[in-house]
Write a protein that holds these residues in place. Structure first.
Motif, PDB file in Angstrom:
ATOM      1  N   PHE A  46       0.825  -1.206   0.000  1.00  0.00           N
ATOM      2  CA  PHE A  46       0.000   0.000   0.000  1.00  0.00           C
ATOM      3  C   PHE A  46       0.861   1.258   0.000  1.00  0.00           C
ATOM      4  O   PHE A  46       0.525   2.263  -0.639  1.00  0.00           O
ATOM      5  N   TYR A  85       0.836   4.154  -2.752  1.00  0.00           N
ATOM      6  CA  TYR A  85       0.654   5.558  -2.371  1.00  0.00           C
ATOM      7  C   TYR A  85       1.714   6.436  -3.038  1.00  0.00           C
ATOM      8  O   TYR A  85       1.404   7.474  -3.641  1.00  0.00           O
ATOM      9  N   ASP A 119      -6.482   1.883  -4.151  1.00  0.00           N
ATOM     10  CA  ASP A 119      -6.887   1.464  -2.812  1.00  0.00           C
ATOM     11  C   ASP A 119      -5.755   1.682  -1.811  1.00  0.00           C
ATOM     12  O   ASP A 119      -5.965   2.213  -0.711  1.00  0.00           O
ATOM     13  N   GLY A 120      -4.538   1.312  -2.185  1.00  0.00           N
ATOM     14  CA  GLY A 120      -3.397   1.515  -1.310  1.00  0.00           C
ATOM     15  C   GLY A 120      -3.095   2.975  -1.063  1.00  0.00           C
ATOM     16  O   GLY A 120      -2.775   3.379   0.063  1.00  0.00           O
ATOM     17  N   TRP A 145      -3.336   4.405   2.862  1.00  0.00           N
ATOM     18  CA  TRP A 145      -2.178   4.960   3.555  1.00  0.00           C
ATOM     19  C   TRP A 145      -2.329   6.458   3.803  1.00  0.00           C
ATOM     20  O   TRP A 145      -1.966   6.971   4.863  1.00  0.00           O
ATOM     21  N   ILE A 164      -8.071  -7.361   0.009  1.00  0.00           N
ATOM     22  CA  ILE A 164      -7.677  -6.043   0.507  1.00  0.00           C
ATOM     23  C   ILE A 164      -7.603  -6.057   2.026  1.00  0.00           C
ATOM     24  O   ILE A 164      -6.656  -5.548   2.633  1.00  0.00           O
ATOM     25  N   ASN A 197      -4.577  -7.913   3.165  1.00  0.00           N
ATOM     26  CA  ASN A 197      -3.350  -7.157   2.921  1.00  0.00           C
ATOM     27  C   ASN A 197      -3.119  -6.082   3.973  1.00  0.00           C
ATOM     28  O   ASN A 197      -1.997  -5.582   4.121  1.00  0.00           O
TER      29      ASN A 197
END
Length: 383
Positions: free
Chosen positions: A182, A186, A317-318, A322, A352, A355
């Motif tokens: 993630f 980011y 998503d990451g 973050w 997700i 993770n």
């Protein structure tokens, strides 16, 4: 002999609300839902599903004592392979014949209305509240989450219910390490000048209701079963939630001002409501305001997470997780987050969650019972 009484008057309604407190009086983890939130589900003026459905509540009595209760309903927005009714708000003493009687009553009621199967325990409404039977993780329930005693699982399965899908809840400490994957996502996306993010603010709910609706409908369009949302209704929902919204814990991601992802969180209201014993009159409202101001809430709940299809598998998503995590660590008192349940039919969302180095802290099950016992049973299709 069991006597059936339809819930029709104030005494019936009171008994429907009070009966669970007798069953759970020695259970330290039980949190009584607010009476008003239960009653609103059964109010045709407040629950839109009455426009295209039917719902009745029943009490079951033996020797003048309540031994069970249930709500049974037909929801025409609940589209399944075969006409499928539902029941929920089931509570019962630890007695299989009594439970069988209640399940039979629901089955007969639904068969009279053309149904071929029944799912339960579910809600006469959306899946975000009072959905599924708790089978693992008998800890304090989140706001709007079903809670029941462990023996309920045997009552259902002994009758013949089968698992339609499992509902997994994942938990992680806010300050635990975030996956390197993630962080890399980011760093990659923050260098893109077209990508930006904003936390949802109370002072601009109209904009965020529009953005929420756009992302939700695109991200969940393939799910069916009445998932499409209307912006006007979303705004109404946001305004209802305004007193408990936190400006630091819900996030949206944009591509050139176009919303492409969202991560919606709320404080767990049960951390305050557990002191109100189901009531919300003037005194309880004042007590709630005092609790909200002076009693720190350490738990937040992840309600909705979505990325529109064209931006999936690109690390958005990451980026969002973050970015949001760094911010809320600095600006809130939350120390733990629990993701609202994820169905086992949704492996992408489960991945997700995994993770994020979460752990499964509770499991619920949505059961299905086919009236034709010779028909082949199928679980919820994988998304």
């Amino acid at each position: 002999m069991i006597i059936v009484e339809e819930v029709q008057n104030k005494d019936h309604k009171r008994e429907f609300l009070e009966f669970p407190t007798q069953l759970y009086q020695h259970d330290k983890n039980y949190i009584r839902p607010l009476d008003k939130h239960i009653e609103e589900i059964f109010d045709p003026e407040k629950n839109r599903f009455f426009k295209n459905g039917e719902c009745k509540r029943f009490l079951f009595k033996k020797d003048h004592q309540t031994v069970g209760k249930v709500a049974v309903f037909v929801n025409n927005h609940y589209r399944q392979k075969q006409p499928t009714g539902g029941f929920g708000f089931f509570d019962c003493i630890n007695d299989q014949p009594t439970a069988d009687f209640i399940f039979d009553y629901c089955k007969n009621w639904l068969q009279e209305r053309g149904m071929k199967a029944m799912d339960g325990p579910i809600n006469f409404g959306e899946r975000d509240k009072f959905w599924g039977l708790l089978v693992e993780g008998f800890i304090e329930p989140l706001f709007g989450m079903n809670y029941n005693l462990p023996y309920y699982k045997d009552l259902f399965e002994n009758y013949g219910f089968q698992i339609y899908f499992e509902q997994l809840c994942f938990t992680r400490p806010i300050f635990a390490e975030v996956s390197r994957v993630f962080k890399i996502a980011y760093e990659r996306n923050r260098k893109n000048p077209a990508i930006s993010s904003q936390s949802m603010k109370k002072n601009n709910l109209k904009k965020f209701a529009r953005d929420f609706t756009e992302v939700y409908n695109k991200a969940w369009a393939s799910h069916g079963e009445g998932k499409q949302l209307d912006e006007v209704k979303v705004l109404r929902m946001f305004k209802t939630m305004e007193p408990i919204l936190n400006d630091h814990i819900s996030w949206f991601v944009y591509e050139n001002e176009k919303p492409i992802a969202m991560w919606i969180n709320l404080p767990d209201l049960n951390q305050w409501f557990k002191y109100l014993n189901g009531k919300f009159g003037i005194f309880e409202k004042l007590k709630f305001l005092w609790l909200k101001r002076f009693k720190k809430n350490k738990k937040m709940v992840g309600l909705v997470f979505g990325v529109i299809p064209e931006w999936q598998k690109k690390g958005i998503d990451g980026y969002m997780i973050w970015k949001g995590t760094q911010h809320l660590r600095k600006h809130t008192d939350f120390t733990i987050t629990e993701l609202q349940w994820i169905g086992d039919f949704n492996p992408k969302m489960i991945k997700i969650a995994e993770n994020l180095d979460t752990t499964v802290t509770r499991k619920l099950i949505t059961y299905r019972y086919l009236f034709d016992r010779n028909k082949e049973f199928e679980r919820h299709p994988i998304l």
